[in-house]
Design an enzyme around this catalytic site. Structure first.
Site, short mmCIF file in Angstrom:
data_model
loop_
_atom_site.label_atom_id
_atom_site.label_comp_id
_atom_site.label_asym_id
_atom_site.label_seq_id
_atom_site.Cartn_x
_atom_site.Cartn_y
_atom_site.Cartn_z
N GLU A 83 23.25 -22.12 -17.75
CA GLU A 83 22.22 -21.13 -17.07
C GLU A 83 22.81 -20.20 -16.39
OE1 GLU A 83 18.77 -24.46 -15.84
OE2 GLU A 83 20.54 -24.31 -14.37
N ASP A 137 0.90 -1.09 0.04
CA ASP A 137 -0.10 0.07 0.00
C ASP A 137 0.85 1.23 -0.05
OD1 ASP A 137 0.57 0.58 2.83
OD2 ASP A 137 -0.55 -1.17 3.27
#
Ligand code: DGJ
Length: 740
Positions: free
Chosen positions: A616, A536
């Site tokens: 990777e 928020d």
């Protein structure tokens, strides 16, 4: 000046670049709301208000016998009161000393000031200098002596108006506030859709649109925090509004506790919106002379659809809510060990992950839950904020120095507002845990809540966390909060004031965070609450980034980040690449797709990098280089949602540089089709007259494939066809660079 007062008409008109907002003091001394919408002039718009026979709605006593056309039940009001003839949802409800539940406000004066008001102890939008003006309108209740100051902060260039309310008891007797909303907004006309963002743990902020019909619709939280379940942000828009067109109003609450957003369509087809602290767990005794300050609400209007609302919020949150050193500084690419190790680690294991990560360009290593007290699972240890040197095999300082010795920053996790029953802190201070005497408290994740409404608890935490932070080279803190508050009761409050506990808890949280920020201004704080359970605008005042969700699955994240982006900027959204099969869904997506999705956030990794193959690792190195290269565009550019994850086969979003020099389009196929229908998007925020060179950034390798040169106008009007999917969950990034 963005605020115009006209004495003859007694109107206050607030002007932003693209909107106007007006209220008027009428002949009865009532403050009526006349307009909010597209930019108008300062003409008195009260002619829009309809007066008809309102005998059955009720009339104020002084008018009832002579004018039945005046009723508070149908008039558009600036701040409505319960109990005195307005039967709709109201902004203010009080209990007076005689037990009556009634308030009635009339106008008493105003003040206009340069700059933006502040709210002591509460987060609030701030003015960086010359950006805002303040209007204060004072109303009074002559019967109980309440003075209500309505505060408006007008950010003209930003198209933002903020609101808060000060309630002062000028009478002699106590008044109990039962509801004190931050915002009341009445529309006399129009039909609206309400867009809100609901969710659950690991699936926050799902987009939902519903037509407002007669009656009350509401979203809110009574969970002690703003919650996973409903976000304190909503849009009201005219039916038919979309990303680029239509009238939209956005509302955000700058508060991290319980909230209620209610809308009511009334008998006259008028709509009222009320936003504030949830009244269910709230009552506040205001003694003579005392002031209650509501949290702040923020509003914006755009006739450019939802996208306009979102970009207005992104800008105000980034520039006028986030604070401190990290507001504008480039945030580090991090690796967090949570999904990599969970509780199963020691200092050497962490250092080995950090070592590989540092070699690939990661800049911050974050040690998550499990480094303190007795904490090898989530059943014990919360509250004992002392490093477990036996588990780590070294002191916190030594571990921190090992990490910083690799050229990385070091960060740690805390969950300060919670306490385990199996902890030394609980054994020493059982009264510090939130529980109601005589009732066994609800457990959640086998833990209790620490009573942050108490000053002694706040002081203890400030002291203890400061000691930890000062003891080691810590540059980042993840501030977690893993349960809802139940059994609300504080042993430090008398029976008549237990209704204050939930709000005092949030004020306590803000006080602790503020103290730590003052003491450790160089530390980057990231908010978290079991993922995004407290995402928020209030938290963003203290923590400029927030972990968006415990769900790290790239495909589910499309929806979560899509919903979150309606209010919150990319720079606020914690997003990490995690291992596959994904730990929450079991889904397998490529490393390239996971990185493309995490790049729509603060970007980092959350896996055991030691387990990755050499190929990777090469890809990770390339991703980090690319993110750093595109950082300005991604984190500070304007954000556009081009295709929704809720429709079609492909989710597409775009970041455009503020100076229109470049744009990055990211597309992720969330559902691959046989015999696929082409996906077209129209770019936004480009310079119409300029040409742009388009390159496909290969999602798993360095290098680019040139796609040609197209004018900004063509890309915005005709659009672009997204290349066909290379398989399910396929992601691609297209860079558009302006040719100067
Ligand atoms: C919930 C958070 O969202 C996770 O990232 C992790 O920090 C755990 N808590 C640790 O308990």
């Amino acid at each position: 000046m963005s605020i115009v007062y006209r004495e003859t008409e007694k109107t206050f008109t607030l002007h932003t670049r693209n909107s106007s907002y007006q209220m008027k003091v009428d002949e009865q001394g009532r403050l009526l709301h006349t307009y909010y919408g597209s930019k108008s002039d300062s003409s008195d718009l009260s002619y829009l208000i309809a007066y008809g026979d309102r005998g059955f709605s009720g009339n104020p006593h002084e008018l009832g016998r002579v004018n039945r056309r005046y009723s508070l039940d149908t008039l558009p009001q600036e701040y409505s009161c319960f109990g005195t003839g307005d039967y709709r949802v109201s902004a203010l409800r009080v209990q007076n000393a005689d037990g009556s539940q009634a308030a009635s406000l009339v106008y008493s004066g105003f003040a206009i000031e340069e700059g933006k008001y502040g709210l002591p102890g509460l987060p609030a939008v701030y003015d960086n200098g010359g950006e805002a003006d303040t209007l204060r309108v004072t109303l009074v209740d002559q019967a109980n002596g309440l003075q209500v100051d309505l505060l408006y902060g007008v950010f003209e260039a930003a198209d933002i108006i903020t609101r808060a309310v000060l309630i002062t008891n000028q009478g002699a007797a106590d008044v109990v506030l039962q509801k004190a909303a931050s915002l009341n907004l009445d529309w006399q006309a129009g039909q609206f859709d309400l867009i809100s963002f609901h969710g659950r743990h690991a699936m926050e902020r799902n987009f939902q649109k519903s037509r407002l019909s007669h009656g009350v619709a509401s979203i809110g939280s009574v969970r002690g925090a703003s919650s996973h379940h409903h976000n304190p942000f909503a849009i009201l828009c005219e039916p038919g509004t979309g990303e680029t067109r239509g009238s939209s109003y956005g509302f955000a609450f700058v508060y991290s506790g319980e909230f209620l957003l209610e809308s009511e369509k009334d008998q006259m087809d008028q709509t009222r919106l009320v936003l504030g602290i949830h009244p269910d767990n709230f009552s506040w005794t205001l003694a003579a002379g005392e002031i209650f300050t509501t949290p702040e609400a923020v509003m914006t209007f755009s006739d450019g659809g939802w996208g306009g609302v979102s970009r207005n919020f992104h800008a105000i949150l980034r520039h006028n809510v986030c604070r401190g050193e990290w507001k504008d500084k480039r945030r580090p690419v991090l690796i967090n060990n949570w999904e990599g190790t969970y509780f199963d680690f020691d200092g050497d294991k962490l250092a080995a992950i950090a070592q590989d990560a540092a070699e690939l360009g990661v800049e911050l290593f974050v040690m998550d839950d499990g480094w303190f007290g007795k904490r090898d699972d989530d059943n014990s240890g919360l509250g004992d904020w002392y490093p477990n040197e036996t588990k780590l095999g070294c002191t916190l300082k030594e571990l921190g120095e090992k990490i910083t010795g690799l050229g990385m920053q070091f960060g740690i996790w805390f969950e300060p507002e919670c306490i385990s029953e199996d902890s030394d802190l609980y054994r020493a201070h059982p009264d510090w845990a939130v529980q109601i005497p005589g009732r066994p408290p609800v457990l959640s994740r086998n833990q209790l809540i620490l009573d942050f409404s108490r000053a002694d608890v706040q002081d203890y935490l400030i002291e203890r966390l400061s000691a930890v932070l000062a003891s080691a080279p810590v540059s980042y803190v993840k501030w977690d909060f893993n349960r809802s508050i139940s059994d609300k009761f504080s042993q430090a409050l008398p029976a008549g004031r237990q209704g204050e506990m939930a709000h005092r808890f949030v004020l306590g949280l803000y006080r602790v965070l503020e103290s730590l920020l003052q003491k450790f201004p160089h530390i980057l704080f990231e908010g978290c609450s079991g993922g995004g359970g407290r995402f928020d605008a209030g938290m963003l005042y203290y923590t400029p980034q927030i972990w968006t969700s415990d769900n790290t699955d790239a495909i589910e994240r499309l929806q979560i980040q899509y919903g979150t982006s309606f209010a919150y900027p990319v720079s606020a959204m914690g997003a990490h690449v995690s291992a596959v099969p994904n730990h929450q869904t079991g889904r397998v997506t490529s490393l390239a797709t996971r990185a493309a999705v995490a790049m729509a956030g603060t970007f980092g990794y959350e896996l055991d990098i030691n387990l990755m193959t050499a190929a990777e690792k090469r890809e990770v190195r390339m991703q980090i280089e690319r993110f750093k290269e595109l950082y300005e565009l991604i984190q500070r550019g304007n954000y556009y949602r081009l295709a929704s994850p809720l429709e079609g086969s492909c989710t597409v979003w775009q970041m455009a540089a503020v100076d229109r020099s470049a744009a990055l389009v990211t597309a992720v196929y969330h559902h691959v089709e046989a015999n696929p229908r082409p996906v077209y998007v129209k770019l936004q925020g480009l310079e119409a007259e300029a040409d742009y060179k388009l390159s496909l950034l290969s999602s798993s390798e360095e290098g680019r494939e040139e796609l040609g040169t197209v004018s900004g106008l063509a890309l915005m009007r005709g659009g672009w066809r997204i290349p066909e999917a290379g398989g399910d969950y396929w992601a691609l990034q297209i860079l558009a660079e302006r040719l100067d």
